[in-house]
Design an enzyme around this catalytic site. Sequence first.
Site, PDB file in Angstrom:
ATOM      1  N   LYS A 110      35.108  40.618  39.236  1.00  0.00           N
ATOM      2  CA  LYS A 110      35.190  39.159  39.063  1.00  0.00           C
ATOM      3  C   LYS A 110      34.658  38.813  37.686  1.00  0.00           C
ATOM      4  O   LYS A 110      33.823  39.533  37.132  1.00  0.00           O
ATOM      5  CB  LYS A 110      34.332  38.439  40.107  1.00  0.00           C
ATOM      6  CG  LYS A 110      34.734  37.010  40.360  1.00  0.00           C
ATOM      7  CD  LYS A 110      35.961  37.001  41.246  1.00  0.00           C
ATOM      8  CE  LYS A 110      36.314  35.681  41.834  1.00  0.00           C
ATOM      9  NZ  LYS A 110      37.193  35.847  42.994  1.00  0.00           N
TER      10      LYS A 110
HETATM   11  N1  GLU Z   1      41.261  35.075  42.813  1.00  0.00           N
HETATM   12  C1  GLU Z   1      41.935  35.613  43.960  1.00  0.00           C
HETATM   13  C2  GLU Z   1      40.933  36.094  44.988  1.00  0.00           C
HETATM   14  O1  GLU Z   1      39.773  35.761  44.911  1.00  0.00           O
HETATM   15  C3  GLU Z   1      42.932  36.701  43.552  1.00  0.00           C
HETATM   16  C4  GLU Z   1      42.335  37.861  42.862  1.00  0.00           C
HETATM   17  C5  GLU Z   1      43.361  38.853  42.338  1.00  0.00           C
HETATM   18  O2  GLU Z   1      44.527  38.663  42.585  1.00  0.00           O
HETATM   19  O3  GLU Z   1      42.947  39.810  41.686  1.00  0.00           O
HETATM   20  O4  GLU Z   1      41.276  36.743  45.943  1.00  0.00           O
END
Ligand code: GLU
Length: 427
Positions: A110
């Site tokens: 993240k």
């Molecule tokens: N932001 C989305 C999540 O928290 C997608 C993350 C991604 O596709 O890598 O699941």
Amino acid sequence: MNSRRSSDNLILDTALRDFYDAADYMHLDERLVAILSNSERRIDVSVPVEMEDGSAVVFKGYRVQHSTALGPSKGGIRYAMDVSGDECEGLAMLMTWKCSLGGIPYGGGKGGITCDPTKLSLKEKERMTRTYGSRISPIVGRWSDIPAPDMYTGGQEMVWIMDTICKMRGHFEPAILTGKPTDYWGAMGRTEATGRGVATCALEIMKRKNLDPSKMKIAVDGFGNVGSYTALLLKEAGAKIVAISDTSGAYYNPNGLNIEKAFEYINTNPKQKGRKLQGFEKEGCEKVSEADLLSCDCDFLAPCAVQGVINKDSAAKVKAKYIVEGANSPTTPEGEKILDDAGVIVVPDFLANAGGVIGSYFEWAQNLQGFPWTEEEYNTRLVNLMKNNFGRVWDFAEAKKVNMRRSAYVNAIKRVADVVDMRGIYL
Ligand code: GLU
């Protein structure tokens, strides 16, 4: 002896506590507990931006790789004032469990920038995004760490980051991040993917409980990307959507809302950030509060807006028998305890909203192949994976007499822990 880590950041602390609870339940080896409660890598970057008035503001940015045990770390990039390194660590850990449970070959990551994106001009946002992209680029790669959109970022931000990194590297590499626009190496189906996953979980419950979709009343809190498609797809499956909401208010009709009309509102009000349903009460429904939506007479409630809405104050008023969490962390631990005692079944966020990252995996696979799939193929694979994942969590919960969240955690942690154990501790 390692002492267990805690944090004064709410998201990291909750992630750690949920992990420790599940680890204790499954008697996880303390060495694995110690390894998995820490992030493999975390970088803090400064992001200097030349503002429109000629001044320079230095924003703080982060990228965390919690685990790369199962594969490259995967997770979004968010822009918000409460973004911090600790928050990214907590969210990256959740991504590890989400990818593991989702049955896809990724670890968790993240990132984000501490900023108020609504106060930045388009050019300021572009400069900030490109500088951030260049500063995290040493750890980004199709086989190392693959970013995606998250809160307040989308296709445009992904294109800026990809373009910056590709220019720095001197070659084209679409698979270094996902969530790209469909016309530019994105995948058809990705926009609806998270909502399709949430709707699939609701339909799987109906199947197992012998409930007729056409007799089901559903309330959807939040009509953004996740909530809107959840509502539309459940309506298409025959259900009655009795309530929807955004920051302009909640809209209720016990006989069912016209969801296609609600889509017209959000498509014709693109400038009204978060308030796109403004005036929807004119379409034959009653305007109520979000609290009224959460406690309305319905069978299913899908909280798809922000975290913490089902809490110690609101949980006791929930009339739904089933909750499918489209948002991340919409239910607090105190709220969940009340729901558990009342026999409400909660499909946890990292199972229910995994359609987004599963869809990202499909995009990445298409980029590596250099060959696009049809939308039908994408949707079929997505629904099949979601059904499998749901079934695994449901069956384990029934067999062990635990709730769905505990079951999801145990299943997710087990896959990662087994691989960490197999790979061994290097050095
Ligand atoms: N932001 C989305 C999540 O928290 C997608 C993350 C991604 O596709 O890598 O699941």
